[in-house]
Design a protein around this motif. Structure first.
Motif, PDB file in Angstrom:
ATOM      1  N   SER A   1       1.151  -0.712  -0.031  1.00 32.43           N
ATOM      2  CA  SER A   1      -0.041   0.398   0.043  1.00 32.43           C
ATOM      3  C   SER A   1       1.151   0.802   0.056  1.00 32.43           C
ATOM      4  O   SER A   1       1.702   1.432   0.877  1.00 32.43           O
ATOM      5  CB  SER A   1      -0.994   0.202   1.228  1.00 32.43           C
ATOM      6  N   GLN A   2       0.384   2.170  -0.880  1.00 30.13           N
ATOM      7  CA  GLN A   2       1.355   3.571  -0.840  1.00 30.13           C
ATOM      8  C   GLN A   2       0.493   4.843  -0.814  1.00 30.13           C
ATOM      9  O   GLN A   2      -0.763   4.371  -1.500  1.00 30.13           O
ATOM     10  CB  GLN A   2       1.545   3.360  -2.003  1.00 30.13           C
ATOM     11  N   CYS A   3       0.659   5.868  -0.112  1.00 31.98           N
ATOM     12  CA  CYS A   3      -0.071   7.256  -0.342  1.00 31.98           C
ATOM     13  C   CYS A   3       1.700   8.151  -0.782  1.00 31.98           C
ATOM     14  O   CYS A   3       2.757   8.017  -0.602  1.00 31.98           O
ATOM     15  CB  CYS A   3       0.029   7.408   1.433  1.00 31.98           C
ATOM     16  N   SER A   4       1.036   8.672  -1.140  1.00 32.78           N
ATOM     17  CA  SER A   4       1.388  10.147  -1.678  1.00 32.78           C
ATOM     18  C   SER A   4       1.866  11.249  -0.050  1.00 32.78           C
ATOM     19  O   SER A   4       0.884  11.201   0.475  1.00 32.78           O
ATOM     20  CB  SER A   4       0.832  11.251  -2.672  1.00 32.78           C
ATOM     21  N   VAL A   5       3.059  11.901  -0.695  1.00 34.27           N
ATOM     22  CA  VAL A   5       3.544  12.862   0.573  1.00 34.27           C
ATOM     23  C   VAL A   5       4.199  14.071   0.026  1.00 34.27           C
ATOM     24  O   VAL A   5       4.785  13.788  -0.955  1.00 34.27           O
ATOM     25  CB  VAL A   5       4.335  11.761   1.661  1.00 34.27           C
ATOM     26  N   THR A   6       4.311  15.054   1.397  1.00 35.84           N
ATOM     27  CA  THR A   6       4.866  15.747   0.983  1.00 35.84           C
ATOM     28  C   THR A   6       5.562  16.538   1.739  1.00 35.84           C
ATOM     29  O   THR A   6       5.610  16.225   2.744  1.00 35.84           O
ATOM     30  CB  THR A   6       4.078  17.374   0.043  1.00 35.84           C
ATOM     31  N   HIS A   7       7.182  16.677   1.608  1.00 32.85           N
ATOM     32  CA  HIS A   7       7.968  17.419   2.502  1.00 32.85           C
ATOM     33  C   HIS A   7       8.646  18.580   2.460  1.00 32.85           C
ATOM     34  O   HIS A   7       8.943  18.621   0.664  1.00 32.85           O
ATOM     35  CB  HIS A   7       8.937  16.270   2.760  1.00 32.85           C
ATOM     36  N   PHE A   8       8.812  19.324   3.278  1.00 31.21           N
ATOM     37  CA  PHE A   8       9.690  20.497   2.295  1.00 31.21           C
ATOM     38  C   PHE A   8      10.984  20.324   3.724  1.00 31.21           C
ATOM     39  O   PHE A   8      11.637  20.429   4.467  1.00 31.21           O
ATOM     40  CB  PHE A   8       9.406  22.085   3.383  1.00 31.21           C
ATOM     41  N   ASN A   9      11.871  20.992   2.453  1.00 31.57           N
ATOM     42  CA  ASN A   9      13.424  21.576   3.355  1.00 31.57           C
ATOM     43  C   ASN A   9      13.739  22.740   3.320  1.00 31.57           C
ATOM     44  O   ASN A   9      13.740  22.609   1.655  1.00 31.57           O
ATOM     45  CB  ASN A   9      14.259  19.730   2.229  1.00 31.57           C
ATOM     46  N   GLY A  10      13.015  23.191   3.851  1.00 34.09           N
ATOM     47  CA  GLY A  10      13.239  25.033   4.028  1.00 34.09           C
ATOM     48  C   GLY A  10      12.272  24.897   2.904  1.00 34.09           C
ATOM     49  O   GLY A  10      11.169  24.558   2.683  1.00 34.09           O
ATOM     50  N   ASP A  11      12.739  25.672   1.861  1.00 35.44           N
ATOM     51  CA  ASP A  11      11.694  26.390   1.052  1.00 35.44           C
ATOM     52  C   ASP A  11      10.978  24.937  -0.525  1.00 35.44           C
ATOM     53  O   ASP A  11      10.848  25.110  -0.973  1.00 35.44           O
ATOM     54  CB  ASP A  11      11.870  27.487   0.623  1.00 35.44           C
ATOM     55  N   LYS A  12      12.438  23.787  -0.145  1.00 38.60           N
ATOM     56  CA  LYS A  12      12.069  23.328  -1.447  1.00 38.60           C
ATOM     57  C   LYS A  12      11.464  21.728  -1.180  1.00 38.60           C
ATOM     58  O   LYS A  12      11.049  21.132  -0.128  1.00 38.60           O
ATOM     59  CB  LYS A  12      13.775  22.670  -1.777  1.00 38.60           C
ATOM     60  N   ARG A  13      10.251  21.749  -2.155  1.00 43.24           N
ATOM     61  CA  ARG A  13       9.057  20.582  -1.994  1.00 43.24           C
ATOM     62  C   ARG A  13       9.486  19.355  -2.837  1.00 43.24           C
ATOM     63  O   ARG A  13      10.034  20.100  -3.761  1.00 43.24           O
ATOM     64  CB  ARG A  13       8.270  21.334  -2.534  1.00 43.24           C
ATOM     65  N   ILE A  14       9.242  18.342  -1.880  1.00 40.49           N
ATOM     66  CA  ILE A  14       9.879  17.186  -2.441  1.00 40.49           C
ATOM     67  C   ILE A  14       8.264  16.366  -2.176  1.00 40.49           C
ATOM     68  O   ILE A  14       8.318  16.057  -0.678  1.00 40.49           O
ATOM     69  CB  ILE A  14      10.647  16.248  -1.292  1.00 40.49           C
ATOM     70  N   ASP A  15       7.987  15.829  -3.492  1.00 40.75           N
ATOM     71  CA  ASP A  15       6.760  14.959  -3.362  1.00 40.75           C
ATOM     72  C   ASP A  15       7.358  13.097  -3.587  1.00 40.75           C
ATOM     73  O   ASP A  15       7.946  13.758  -4.434  1.00 40.75           O
ATOM     74  CB  ASP A  15       6.000  15.261  -4.449  1.00 40.75           C
ATOM     75  N   GLY A  16       6.234  12.792  -3.015  1.00 39.77           N
ATOM     76  CA  GLY A  16       7.242  11.195  -3.364  1.00 39.77           C
ATOM     77  C   GLY A  16       6.349  10.384  -2.312  1.00 39.77           C
ATOM     78  O   GLY A  16       4.863  10.543  -2.274  1.00 39.77           O
ATOM     79  N   PHE A  17       6.268   9.117  -2.529  1.00 38.24           N
ATOM     80  CA  PHE A  17       5.588   8.056  -1.640  1.00 38.24           C
ATOM     81  C   PHE A  17       6.078   7.486  -0.677  1.00 38.24           C
ATOM     82  O   PHE A  17       7.068   7.195  -0.791  1.00 38.24           O
ATOM     83  CB  PHE A  17       5.174   6.907  -2.565  1.00 38.24           C
ATOM     84  N   GLN A  18       4.863   6.921  -0.156  1.00 42.85           N
ATOM     85  CA  GLN A  18       5.430   6.191   1.279  1.00 42.85           C
ATOM     86  C   GLN A  18       5.009   5.058   1.409  1.00 42.85           C
ATOM     87  O   GLN A  18       3.488   4.408   1.001  1.00 42.85           O
ATOM     88  CB  GLN A  18       5.321   6.826   2.666  1.00 42.85           C
ATOM     89  N   CYS A  19       5.453   4.208   0.966  1.00 43.25           N
ATOM     90  CA  CYS A  19       5.059   2.202   1.326  1.00 43.25           C
ATOM     91  C   CYS A  19       5.212   1.555   2.463  1.00 43.25           C
ATOM     92  O   CYS A  19       6.011   1.106   3.444  1.00 43.25           O
ATOM     93  CB  CYS A  19       5.915   2.131  -0.127  1.00 43.25           C
ATOM     94  N   ARG A  20       4.519   0.118   2.265  1.00 44.34           N
ATOM     95  CA  ARG A  20       4.523  -0.876   3.537  1.00 44.34           C
ATOM     96  C   ARG A  20       3.798  -1.558   2.567  1.00 44.34           C
ATOM     97  O   ARG A  20       3.515  -2.259   1.731  1.00 44.34           O
ATOM     98  CB  ARG A  20       4.289  -0.442   4.123  1.00 44.34           C
ATOM     99  N   ILE A  21       4.157  -2.801   3.232  1.00 44.07           N
ATOM    100  CA  ILE A  21       3.447  -4.102   2.667  1.00 44.07           C
ATOM    101  C   ILE A  21       2.381  -4.487   3.561  1.00 44.07           C
ATOM    102  O   ILE A  21       1.799  -3.589   4.210  1.00 44.07           O
ATOM    103  CB  ILE A  21       4.599  -5.456   3.038  1.00 44.07           C
ATOM    104  N   SER A  22       1.101  -4.676   2.459  1.00 45.06           N
ATOM    105  CA  SER A  22      -0.293  -5.023   2.614  1.00 45.06           C
ATOM    106  C   SER A  22      -0.616  -5.288   3.840  1.00 45.06           C
ATOM    107  O   SER A  22       0.033  -6.797   3.813  1.00 45.06           O
ATOM    108  CB  SER A  22      -0.813  -5.051   0.981  1.00 45.06           C
TER     109      SER A  22
END
Length: 88
Positions: free
Chosen positions: A46-67
């Motif tokens: 299963s996965q969900c989209s996440v957004t992190h910020f490193n200062g002013d830099k936006r980082i989009d990604g996916f967080q995943c784990r075994i179902s």
């Protein structure tokens, strides 16, 4: 090949971000995301989209784990009902 590699890495290390998987396995991020999409469509993760910020830099990604993974119960005493059935 990369799908199996990504799945095995998640089984070994638990919940991770796609960027962490790419860094640890040495696969390109696009290849990891394609593998994650394949695994999600098969219902293995299963996965969900996440957004992190490193200062002013936006980082989009996916967080995943075994179902279906349920973490083990934490050790120690558990709260329970009182003997007389009343709660404080």
């Amino acid at each position: 090949m990369s799908v199996d590699q990504v799945l095995n890495h998640l089984k070994k290390h638990g919940q991770l971000l796609d960027l962490e998987i790419a860094s640890a396995t040495g696969l390109a991020i696009d290849q990891v995301r394609k593998s994650l999409a394949d695994l999600t469509s098969r219902g293995e993760i299963s996965q969900c989209s996440v957004t992190h910020f490193n200062g002013d830099k936006r980082i989009d990604g996916f967080q995943c784990r075994i179902s279906g993974y349920v973490p083990p119960v934490a050790p120690g005493r558990k709260a329970g009902p009182t003997k007389d059935g009343a709660s404080d």
